[in-house]
Design an enzyme around this catalytic site. Structure first.
Site, short mmCIF file in Angstrom:
data_model
loop_
_atom_site.label_atom_id
_atom_site.label_comp_id
_atom_site.label_asym_id
_atom_site.label_seq_id
_atom_site.Cartn_x
_atom_site.Cartn_y
_atom_site.Cartn_z
N GLU A 113 -7.90 4.33 12.29
CA GLU A 113 -6.85 4.04 13.28
C GLU A 113 -6.64 5.15 14.28
O GLU A 113 -5.78 5.06 15.15
CB GLU A 113 -5.54 3.72 12.57
N ASP A 163 0.86 -1.19 0.00
CA ASP A 163 0.00 0.00 0.00
C ASP A 163 0.89 1.23 0.00
O ASP A 163 1.95 1.25 0.62
CB ASP A 163 -0.98 0.00 1.17
#
Length: 254
Positions: free
Chosen positions: A150, A58
């Protein structure tokens, strides 16, 4: 005399404006056509969980411009990069500057692509979903949209869950597929567990072998942030898919 002075002043202004625009155009053209030097590596630089068959990365603007041809061509012990998630948006106003380059160029070389939104817990989930949809257009054969959750940004568990639910609901209605939730083990347990367990999970958990330590099913595991890949000048996150090629194909947008 006054007319000559005004005419001279106007000509000087136009000349300065022309030079400024020309310099700006040259800067953007050089940035577009310039191919930066990329390092090449003999190995990925990390221990890979080789019991998984499908590996990916990613990326975001932090990797700068990427040579996706080199990414696709790299193979170490028959392991290559099969998929890549790109950072797309964040909050309600940020767009990753490399999004379009990454999405276009990864697809051109045959790497399965996906896009993720970095969630801001203190902001409206609906507004963040709209922001994502304004800048991302996923197609058949792409990975489902991803919500990266997150950080709570000071919001309560209840508020985070409601805003996450709002984002997921809007995106699911548009794409007719369940979005993937990305989170690390601790944050998921504290803020998301119990309410979103039916969604595909992309879990971040480093420095463990074999699999992430989480008591629920997962589809992707981000296992390391220090990987090295040809065509990328900085370290990059590595991931694996928890399944075979058939399961991977079934996950994609149909």
């Amino acid at each position: 005399m006054a007319k000559k002075v005004r005419r001279l002043g106007r000509n000087i202004f136009l000349f300065v404006l022309f030079m400024a625009l020309a310099s700006l155009a040259a800067f953007y053209l050089s940035d577009y056509y310039y191919e930066p030097p990329f390092k090449h590596y003999n190995k990925f630089g990390i221990d890979l969980p080789t019991q998984y068959n499908i590996h990916g990365i990613d990326v975001s603007r932090h990797q700068n411009r990427i040579s996706w041809d080199d990414v696709k061509a790299m193979k170490v012990n028959n392991i290559g990069i099969s998929f890549a998630f790109m950072k797309a948006t964040e909050g309600t106003d940020f767009v990753d500057e490399q999004l379009n380059n990454n999405m276009r160029n990864a697809k051109e070389v045959g790497i399965t692509r996906g896009a993720y939104h970095f969630f801001t817990g203190s902001k409206s989930g609906k507004a963040q979903a709209i922001h994502f949809l304004e800048h991302v257009s996923l197609k058949k054969g792409d990975l489902p949209p991803v919500l990266d959750v997150e950080q709570a940004n000071g919001a309560s568990v209840t508020d985070v869950q409601q805003r996450v639910a709002d984002w997921l609901s809007i995106i699911e209605k548009v794409y007719k597929v369940k979005p993937i939730i990305y989170s690390n083990v601790d944050f998921y347990k504290t803020y998301l567990a119990g309410r979103f367990d039916s969604y595909p999970l992309w879990v971040a958990h480093y420095f463990v072998k074999d699999k992430p330590r989480i008591d629920r099913n997962w589809v992707f595991w981000q296992h390391n942030e220090n990987g090295l890949v040809n065509g990328i000048r900085s370290k990059v996150d590595f991931n694996v898919f928890n399944g075979d090629s058939t399961a991977f194909s079934q996950l994609l947008i149909q």
